[in-house]
Design a protein around this motif. Structure first.
Motif, PDB file in Angstrom:
ATOM      1  N   GLN A  43       0.846  -1.448  -0.030  1.00 44.63           N
ATOM      2  CA  GLN A  43       0.047   0.145  -0.123  1.00 44.63           C
ATOM      3  C   GLN A  43       0.629   1.218  -0.116  1.00 44.63           C
ATOM      4  O   GLN A  43       0.626   2.276  -0.750  1.00 44.63           O
ATOM      5  N   HIS A  44       1.946   1.245   0.695  1.00 46.92           N
ATOM      6  CA  HIS A  44       2.761   2.227   0.907  1.00 46.92           C
ATOM      7  C   HIS A  44       3.556   2.430  -0.736  1.00 46.92           C
ATOM      8  O   HIS A  44       3.407   3.578  -1.171  1.00 46.92           O
ATOM      9  N   GLN A  45       3.823   1.530  -1.312  1.00 42.73           N
ATOM     10  CA  GLN A  45       4.518   1.751  -2.630  1.00 42.73           C
ATOM     11  C   GLN A  45       3.256   2.007  -3.550  1.00 42.73           C
ATOM     12  O   GLN A  45       3.701   2.863  -4.373  1.00 42.73           O
ATOM     13  N   ALA A  46       2.239   1.734  -3.592  1.00 46.24           N
ATOM     14  CA  ALA A  46       1.308   2.208  -4.448  1.00 46.24           C
ATOM     15  C   ALA A  46       0.897   3.908  -4.226  1.00 46.24           C
ATOM     16  O   ALA A  46       1.145   4.503  -4.965  1.00 46.24           O
ATOM     17  N   GLY A  62      -4.486   0.542 -14.351  1.00 49.92           N
ATOM     18  CA  GLY A  62      -3.251  -0.042 -15.495  1.00 49.92           C
ATOM     19  C   GLY A  62      -2.119   0.258 -15.117  1.00 49.92           C
ATOM     20  O   GLY A  62      -1.000  -0.478 -15.396  1.00 49.92           O
ATOM     21  N   ILE A  63      -1.876   1.582 -15.072  1.00 50.34           N
ATOM     22  CA  ILE A  63      -0.625   2.295 -14.608  1.00 50.34           C
ATOM     23  C   ILE A  63      -0.037   1.926 -13.669  1.00 50.34           C
ATOM     24  O   ILE A  63       1.376   1.414 -13.546  1.00 50.34           O
ATOM     25  N   LEU A  64      -0.713   1.700 -12.525  1.00 46.55           N
ATOM     26  CA  LEU A  64      -0.376   1.371 -11.261  1.00 46.55           C
ATOM     27  C   LEU A  64       0.090  -0.063 -11.226  1.00 46.55           C
ATOM     28  O   LEU A  64       1.060  -0.294 -10.677  1.00 46.55           O
ATOM     29  N   VAL A  69       4.604  -3.871 -10.889  1.00 47.31           N
ATOM     30  CA  VAL A  69       5.022  -5.066 -11.462  1.00 47.31           C
ATOM     31  C   VAL A  69       4.093  -5.802 -10.854  1.00 47.31           C
ATOM     32  O   VAL A  69       4.611  -7.137 -10.529  1.00 47.31           O
ATOM     33  N   VAL A  70       2.845  -5.623 -11.127  1.00 49.06           N
ATOM     34  CA  VAL A  70       1.800  -6.551 -10.422  1.00 49.06           C
ATOM     35  C   VAL A  70       0.852  -7.028 -11.696  1.00 49.06           C
ATOM     36  O   VAL A  70       0.698  -6.097 -12.428  1.00 49.06           O
ATOM     37  N   ARG A  72      -2.869  -6.768 -12.951  1.00 50.53           N
ATOM     38  CA  ARG A  72      -3.785  -5.589 -13.107  1.00 50.53           C
ATOM     39  C   ARG A  72      -4.911  -6.120 -12.108  1.00 50.53           C
ATOM     40  O   ARG A  72      -5.286  -5.022 -11.047  1.00 50.53           O
ATOM     41  N   HIS A  73      -5.304  -7.268 -11.769  1.00 49.83           N
ATOM     42  CA  HIS A  73      -6.305  -7.512 -10.763  1.00 49.83           C
ATOM     43  C   HIS A  73      -5.690  -7.596  -9.350  1.00 49.83           C
ATOM     44  O   HIS A  73      -6.675  -6.991  -8.375  1.00 49.83           O
ATOM     45  N   THR A  74      -4.364  -7.653  -9.224  1.00 54.67           N
ATOM     46  CA  THR A  74      -3.729  -7.350  -7.927  1.00 54.67           C
ATOM     47  C   THR A  74      -3.689  -5.873  -7.614  1.00 54.67           C
ATOM     48  O   THR A  74      -4.131  -5.569  -6.565  1.00 54.67           O
ATOM     49  N   ALA A  75      -3.444  -5.146  -8.416  1.00 55.06           N
ATOM     50  CA  ALA A  75      -3.403  -3.558  -8.431  1.00 55.06           C
ATOM     51  C   ALA A  75      -4.861  -3.239  -8.087  1.00 55.06           C
ATOM     52  O   ALA A  75      -5.204  -2.231  -7.335  1.00 55.06           O
ATOM     53  N   SER A  76      -6.062  -3.828  -8.886  1.00 51.75           N
ATOM     54  CA  SER A  76      -7.195  -3.401  -8.655  1.00 51.75           C
ATOM     55  C   SER A  76      -7.706  -3.627  -6.966  1.00 51.75           C
ATOM     56  O   SER A  76      -8.314  -2.722  -6.410  1.00 51.75           O
ATOM     57  N   GLU A  77      -7.396  -4.763  -6.542  1.00 53.58           N
ATOM     58  CA  GLU A  77      -7.871  -5.138  -5.123  1.00 53.58           C
ATOM     59  C   GLU A  77      -6.841  -4.150  -4.067  1.00 53.58           C
ATOM     60  O   GLU A  77      -7.341  -3.905  -3.143  1.00 53.58           O
ATOM     61  N   LEU A  78      -5.781  -4.043  -4.646  1.00 48.18           N
ATOM     62  CA  LEU A  78      -4.951  -2.951  -3.921  1.00 48.18           C
ATOM     63  C   LEU A  78      -5.563  -1.698  -3.718  1.00 48.18           C
ATOM     64  O   LEU A  78      -5.886  -1.065  -2.705  1.00 48.18           O
ATOM     65  N   VAL A  79      -6.125  -1.253  -4.708  1.00 54.19           N
ATOM     66  CA  VAL A  79      -6.862   0.153  -4.809  1.00 54.19           C
ATOM     67  C   VAL A  79      -8.069  -0.089  -4.141  1.00 54.19           C
ATOM     68  O   VAL A  79      -8.585   1.008  -3.381  1.00 54.19           O
TER      69      VAL A  79
END
Length: 146
Positions: A43-46, A62-64, A69-70, A72-79
Motif C-alpha cells: 500500500q505504501h508503494q502504491a 493499469g498504470i499502477l 510490477v503486479v 492488473r487484478h492485484t492492483a485493482s484489489e490493492l486500490v
C-alpha cells in the motif's frame, strides 16, 4: 561470454552479496516504517507510485499495476483496500467512461509525507555505500565491506 573478459571474480560475488544485503536492509527499513504508519508495504508503494506519477495521462489501475510490477487484478484489489482505508479516491475519466483515475486523499498525503521524509533521509545515509558498491561492480576493483 568469453571466459577471460567476463569471468566473475570472488570480488564480483562479494560486491553482489553486499549490494543485496544493503538493498534488503533498506527494504526491511521501509516495511517497518510503513507498518508503524499502519500501512502494509504494498500500500505504501502504491501511494508513492500514485504521488510520483508525472505521466501525460492520469494515474489508473493499469498504470499502477505496471509501476508496481503486479497483475492488473492485484492492483485493482490493492486500490479497493486503499479506497476502503480512506487513502485513495477513484473518479470516472471524463474522456473514457470505462477508465477510472486515482488520486490521493489528504490522509494519504499526510502519511506519505512522513514516510517519504524518513526514506529520503535513509537513502541519503546509504548513498555513499551504494555508490561505492556499484562502482565496485562496474570497475571490478577491490571490494570493501558493508
Amino acid at each position: 561470454m568469453t571466459k577471460k573478459q567476463d569471468a566473475l571474480t570472488d570480488a564480483d560475488y562479494e560486491a553482489l552479496a553486499n549490494l543485496r544485503y544493503i538493498l534488503r536492509r533498506f527494504t526491511d527499513f521501509s516495511a517497518s516504517a510503513a507498518q508503524r504508519e499502519g500501512l502494509p508495504t504494498q500500500q505504501h508503494q502504491a501511494l508513492l507510485a500514485i504521488k510520483g506519477h508525472r505521466g501525460e495521462t492520469p494515474m489508473t489501475v493499469g498504470i499502477l499495476s505496471e509501476r508496481l510490477v503486479v497483475a492488473r487484478h492485484t492492483a485493482s484489489e490493492l486500490v479497493e483496500r486503499l479506497v476502503g482505508g480512506g487513502y485513495v479516491t477513484r473518479e470516472t475519466d471524463a474522456h473514457d467512461k470505462r477508465r477510472q483515475t486515482l488520486a490521493l486523499t489528504a490522509k494519504a498525503e499526510d502519511v506519505l509525507t512522513r514516510l517519504s521524509a524518513i526514506h529520503r533521509a535513509e537513502i541519503r545515509h546509504m548513498a555513499p555505500r551504494l555508490i561505492e558498491l556499484l562502482g565496485d561492480l562496474q570497475t571490478k576493483g577491490p571490494v570493501s565491506k558493508p
